[in-house]
Design a protein around this motif. Structure first.
Motif, short mmCIF file in Angstrom:
data_model
loop_
_atom_site.label_atom_id
_atom_site.label_comp_id
_atom_site.label_asym_id
_atom_site.label_seq_id
_atom_site.Cartn_x
_atom_site.Cartn_y
_atom_site.Cartn_z
N ASN A 1 0.91 -0.88 -0.12
CA ASN A 1 -0.01 -0.46 -0.12
C ASN A 1 0.76 0.82 -0.23
N LEU A 2 -0.02 1.76 -0.24
CA LEU A 2 0.70 3.62 -0.24
C LEU A 2 -0.19 3.82 1.28
N VAL A 3 0.88 4.68 1.74
CA VAL A 3 0.50 5.24 3.56
C VAL A 3 1.08 6.28 3.28
N ILE A 4 -0.77 7.20 3.28
CA ILE A 4 -0.78 8.53 3.80
C ILE A 4 -0.58 8.66 5.15
N THR A 5 0.12 9.74 6.41
CA THR A 5 -0.38 9.38 8.01
C THR A 5 -0.16 10.22 7.97
N ALA A 6 -0.92 10.90 8.67
CA ALA A 6 -1.02 12.12 9.30
C ALA A 6 -0.60 11.76 10.30
N ARG A 7 -0.09 13.54 11.39
CA ARG A 7 0.85 12.96 12.77
C ARG A 7 0.40 14.26 13.36
N LYS A 8 0.54 13.78 14.68
CA LYS A 8 0.32 14.90 15.83
C LYS A 8 2.53 15.75 16.09
N GLU A 9 2.35 16.77 15.92
CA GLU A 9 4.17 17.11 15.50
C GLU A 9 3.36 18.66 15.48
N ASN A 10 4.75 19.26 16.62
CA ASN A 10 4.87 20.43 16.05
C ASN A 10 6.30 20.63 15.17
N TYR A 11 6.15 21.21 13.94
CA TYR A 11 6.45 21.10 12.99
C TYR A 11 6.18 22.20 11.77
N ILE A 12 7.85 22.82 11.12
CA ILE A 12 8.19 23.99 10.67
C ILE A 12 8.78 23.78 8.73
N GLY A 13 7.84 24.08 8.31
CA GLY A 13 8.54 22.88 6.64
C GLY A 13 8.94 24.21 6.65
N LEU A 14 9.40 24.57 4.98
CA LEU A 14 10.66 24.87 4.14
C LEU A 14 9.84 26.04 4.36
N ASP A 15 8.57 26.45 4.49
CA ASP A 15 7.90 27.74 3.29
C ASP A 15 8.35 28.35 5.11
N GLY A 16 8.57 28.01 6.13
CA GLY A 16 8.91 29.43 7.60
C GLY A 16 7.65 29.07 8.06
N ILE A 17 7.01 27.51 7.96
CA ILE A 17 5.42 28.41 8.88
C ILE A 17 5.31 27.03 9.56
N GLU A 18 5.27 27.10 10.76
CA GLU A 18 5.22 26.41 12.02
C GLU A 18 3.15 25.71 12.12
N ARG A 19 3.15 24.47 12.43
CA ARG A 19 1.54 23.71 12.38
C ARG A 19 2.06 22.47 13.62
N PRO A 20 1.27 22.71 13.64
CA PRO A 20 0.79 21.67 15.19
C PRO A 20 0.26 19.90 14.75
N TYR A 21 0.40 20.00 13.08
CA TYR A 21 0.06 18.59 12.24
C TYR A 21 1.05 18.24 11.17
N THR A 22 1.38 17.01 10.63
CA THR A 22 1.51 17.21 9.61
C THR A 22 0.92 15.40 8.84
N SER A 23 1.40 15.77 7.30
CA SER A 23 0.54 15.08 6.32
C SER A 23 1.50 14.86 5.37
N ALA A 24 0.56 14.56 4.43
CA ALA A 24 1.33 14.86 2.91
C ALA A 24 0.01 14.34 2.06
#
Length: 281
Positions: free
Chosen positions: A87-110
């Motif tokens: 399978n292709l597994v797309i996972t949403a996670r609860k974690e503080n993350y700052i992307g290359l755009d410089g925006i901090e978010r409390p979740y990640t996904s794809a």
């Protein structure tokens, strides 16, 4: 001696492998109807832990909210998208993350797209998936017109083959276009047969698209058929040019609402395959 972090990662990896193995089922055969010809597919059979097939998909990344007030940052990390257990597994996670755009978010996904890789006008587009489920979790299989950069949304058109907003027994299939987008979109809810749930097994979500006719399907059941007659008076049918596909799991947003204490993380969408057919003459 292995560190606690290493042991935790090993346990998480083992748990994901068991989850995918238990959830996966034998892939359905390709359509044998002589009127359909398979022209593109991703069977998601790469080695465990490998990224999505980058010859077929690209990543949308960032935490801009994506016009929907979403709370996640989309990444291209293996933690958010990988192949495992067929399978292709797309996972949403609860974690503080700052992307290359410089925006901090409390979740990640794809969010994966075939934009720039594959587009097609008309045919059958289908994905066999097992969905995540929880308040504020928004999985989707959808399509957008390939002229999006030139004419913008919603003029390019959008076909939402399947969206779910935390309801185990209901999905939505929707058209967005100029004059009928957002809250005014042409949408059809579909209630699954009794005893079935989007997160309890794999189902095929599909659209069959021809000039001036779009039909949405859940497994072999017709959900709804749309034609230009369904549009608001004075608006335009914009489904006459190639579209690309998108798979994503959003977290939060104006439509599903935000996660709460009942929402369990991580949340995983399993994609067994994505296939595209053309109609033979």
């Amino acid at each position: 001696m292995k560190s606690k972090r290493t042991l935790t990662l090993l346990l998480l990896s083992a748990g994901l492998a068991l989850f995918c193995s238990a959830a996966s089922a034998q892939k359905a055969a390709q359509i044998t109807d002589p009127h359909w010809k398979l022209v593109w597919s991703d069977e998601c059979n790469g080695p465990d832990g490998s990224p999505p097939d980058l010859a077929k998909w690209t990543f949308d990344t960032g935490g801009s909210g994506w016009g929907n007030k979403e709370l996640e940052s989309y990444t291209s990390r293996l933690e958010n998208a990988q192949q495992r257990g067929g399978n292709l597994v797309i996972t949403a996670r609860k974690e503080n993350y700052i992307g290359l755009d410089g925006i901090e978010r409390p979740y990640t996904s794809a969010r994966l797209t075939t934009k720039g890789q594959f587009t097609q006008a008309y045919g059958r587009f289908e994905a066999r998936m097992q969905l995540p489920l929880g308040r504020g979790i928004w999985p989707a299989f959808w399509m957008m017109g390939d002229d999006i950069d030139a004419v913008r949304w919603p003029a390019a058109g959008e076909i939402d083959v399947m969206e779910n907003i935390g309801e185990a027994g209901r999905i939505y299939s929707t058209l967005h276009g100029p004059g009928y987008s957002g809250a005014k979109a042409i949408s059809a809810p579909y209630d699954l047969p009794a005893g079935e749930a989007v997160n309890a097994g794999f189902h095929v979500y599909a659209v069959e698209w021809s000039p001036e006719r779009i039909r949405f399907y859940f497994d072999d059941r017709l959900i709804v058929e749309r034609t230009p007659n369904d549009l608001p008076q004075g608006t335009k049918w914009v489904y006459d040019h190639p579209f690309f596909m998108i798979l994503n799991v959003a977290v939060g947003g104006a439509w599903p609402g935000n996660p709460d204490e009942s929402t369990v993380f991580p949340q995983r969408m399993l994609v067994d395959y994505v296939r595209v057919y053309t109609r033979r003459p």
